[in-house]
Design a protein around this motif. Structure first.
Motif, PDB file in Angstrom:
ATOM      1  N   SER A 149       0.829  -1.202   0.000  1.00 55.71           N
ATOM      2  CA  SER A 149       0.000   0.000   0.000  1.00 55.71           C
ATOM      3  C   SER A 149       0.864   1.252   0.000  1.00 55.71           C
ATOM      4  CB  SER A 149      -0.967  -0.004   1.180  1.00 55.71           C
ATOM      5  OG  SER A 149      -0.266  -0.038   2.401  1.00 55.71           O
ATOM      6  N   GLY A 150       1.988   1.233   0.684  1.00 53.86           N
ATOM      7  CA  GLY A 150       2.904   2.375   0.657  1.00 53.86           C
ATOM      8  C   GLY A 150       3.481   2.603  -0.731  1.00 53.86           C
ATOM      9  N   ALA A 151       3.881   1.517  -1.389  1.00 52.80           N
ATOM     10  CA  ALA A 151       4.418   1.645  -2.745  1.00 52.80           C
ATOM     11  C   ALA A 151       3.350   2.147  -3.712  1.00 52.80           C
ATOM     12  CB  ALA A 151       4.977   0.300  -3.211  1.00 52.80           C
ATOM     13  N   PHE A 192       0.740   3.921  -2.931  1.00 56.66           N
ATOM     14  CA  PHE A 192       0.484   5.317  -2.586  1.00 56.66           C
ATOM     15  C   PHE A 192       1.490   6.223  -3.281  1.00 56.66           C
ATOM     16  CE2 PHE A 192       1.657   8.900   0.169  1.00 56.66           C
ATOM     17  CZ  PHE A 192       0.488   9.619   0.092  1.00 56.66           C
ATOM     18  N   MET A 193       2.759   5.837  -3.251  1.00 57.47           N
ATOM     19  CA  MET A 193       3.794   6.662  -3.886  1.00 57.47           C
ATOM     20  C   MET A 193       3.580   6.734  -5.408  1.00 57.47           C
ATOM     21  SD  MET A 193       5.408   7.801  -1.376  1.00 57.47           S
ATOM     22  CE  MET A 193       6.813   8.582  -2.091  1.00 57.47           C
ATOM     23  N   ILE A 194       3.186   5.626  -6.017  1.00 61.50           N
ATOM     24  CA  ILE A 194       2.938   5.613  -7.458  1.00 61.50           C
ATOM     25  C   ILE A 194       1.749   6.496  -7.801  1.00 61.50           C
ATOM     26  CG2 ILE A 194       2.172   4.159  -9.377  1.00 61.50           C
ATOM     27  CD1 ILE A 194       3.880   1.898  -8.103  1.00 61.50           C
ATOM     28  N   ARG A 223       0.492   8.896  -6.058  1.00 58.14           N
ATOM     29  CA  ARG A 223       0.845  10.290  -5.748  1.00 58.14           C
ATOM     30  C   ARG A 223       1.612  10.921  -6.906  1.00 58.14           C
ATOM     31  NH1 ARG A 223       4.796  12.125  -0.913  1.00 58.14           N
ATOM     32  NH2 ARG A 223       4.256  14.323  -0.909  1.00 58.14           N
ATOM     33  N   GLN A 224       2.568  10.194  -7.460  1.00 53.97           N
ATOM     34  CA  GLN A 224       3.341  10.729  -8.582  1.00 53.97           C
ATOM     35  C   GLN A 224       2.469  10.904  -9.826  1.00 53.97           C
ATOM     36  OE1 GLN A 224       6.341  12.022  -8.347  1.00 53.97           O
ATOM     37  NE2 GLN A 224       6.301  11.472  -6.197  1.00 53.97           N
ATOM     38  N   ASN A 228      -0.746  11.489  -9.853  1.00 49.85           N
ATOM     39  CA  ASN A 228      -1.590  12.654  -9.599  1.00 49.85           C
ATOM     40  C   ASN A 228      -0.820  13.948  -9.801  1.00 49.85           C
ATOM     41  OD1 ASN A 228      -3.849  11.131  -9.062  1.00 49.85           O
ATOM     42  ND2 ASN A 228      -3.553  11.165  -6.839  1.00 49.85           N
ATOM     43  N   ARG A 229       0.439  13.982  -9.384  1.00 46.84           N
ATOM     44  CA  ARG A 229       1.265  15.176  -9.609  1.00 46.84           C
ATOM     45  C   ARG A 229       1.438  15.441 -11.097  1.00 46.84           C
ATOM     46  NH1 ARG A 229       6.276  14.972  -5.320  1.00 46.84           N
ATOM     47  NH2 ARG A 229       5.056  15.549  -3.496  1.00 46.84           N
TER      48      ARG A 229
END
Length: 150
Positions: free
Chosen positions: A94-96, A98-100, A102-103, A105-106
């Motif tokens: 889930s952390g990985a 989330f980071m994907i 997030r990027q 979305n940016r």
């Protein structure tokens, strides 16, 4: 019904979903190995040589030295150590993800914030239109659109 199924399967979203599931399965194998083979041994060592995957309760009340010994004896067990490992796997996945996300979305935000300027041809056509409107109203323009260089 067969034609409808073929149309459903050939849609882009279904193919993308299938690719995502396959990649997710491969990613799960990597995360399982990361937790089991890399993260848990040092955590167990720091905690005095504890192997979380070997934590269990025997429902028969007997004592077994390892989970493998209890399973070999056919004893029903509650394997809470494996559950701890599964929770760690979940947190890593889930952390990985989330980071994907997030990027991604940016990138979408950056893409939306880029001002959409019309191509040069559209700008020239708009200028010609404005000049023609001005001429039709009897207003003289300083330079005709044909005088402008690209």
């Amino acid at each position: 019904m067969l034609e409808e199924f073929k149309k459903f399967i050939s849609r882009g979203n279904v193919v993308e979903l299938a690719v995502g599931i396959i990649i997710g399965a491969a990613f799960t194998g990597i995360v399982n190995s990361l937790v089991k083979d890399i993260l848990m041994p040092p955590i167990g060592w720091v905690m005095g040589g504890i192997d979380f995957s070997n934590y269990f309760f025997s429902l028969s009340g007997g004592h077994y030295d390892s989970l493998q010994a209890a399973e070999a004896a056919g004893v029903a067990t509650i394997n809470y150590g494996r559950f701890i490992n599964a929770c760690i796997n979940f947190l890593i996945v889930s952390g990985a993800l989330f980071m994907i996300v997030r990027q991604v979305n940016r990138l979408h935000i950056l893409h939306r914030e880029v001002p959409k300027t019309p191509p040069r041809q559209e700008q020239l056509l708009e200028e010609i239109r404005d000049a023609l409107r001005a001429q039709s109203k009897g207003v003289s323009t300083a330079a005709s659109p044909s005088d402008r260089s690209p």
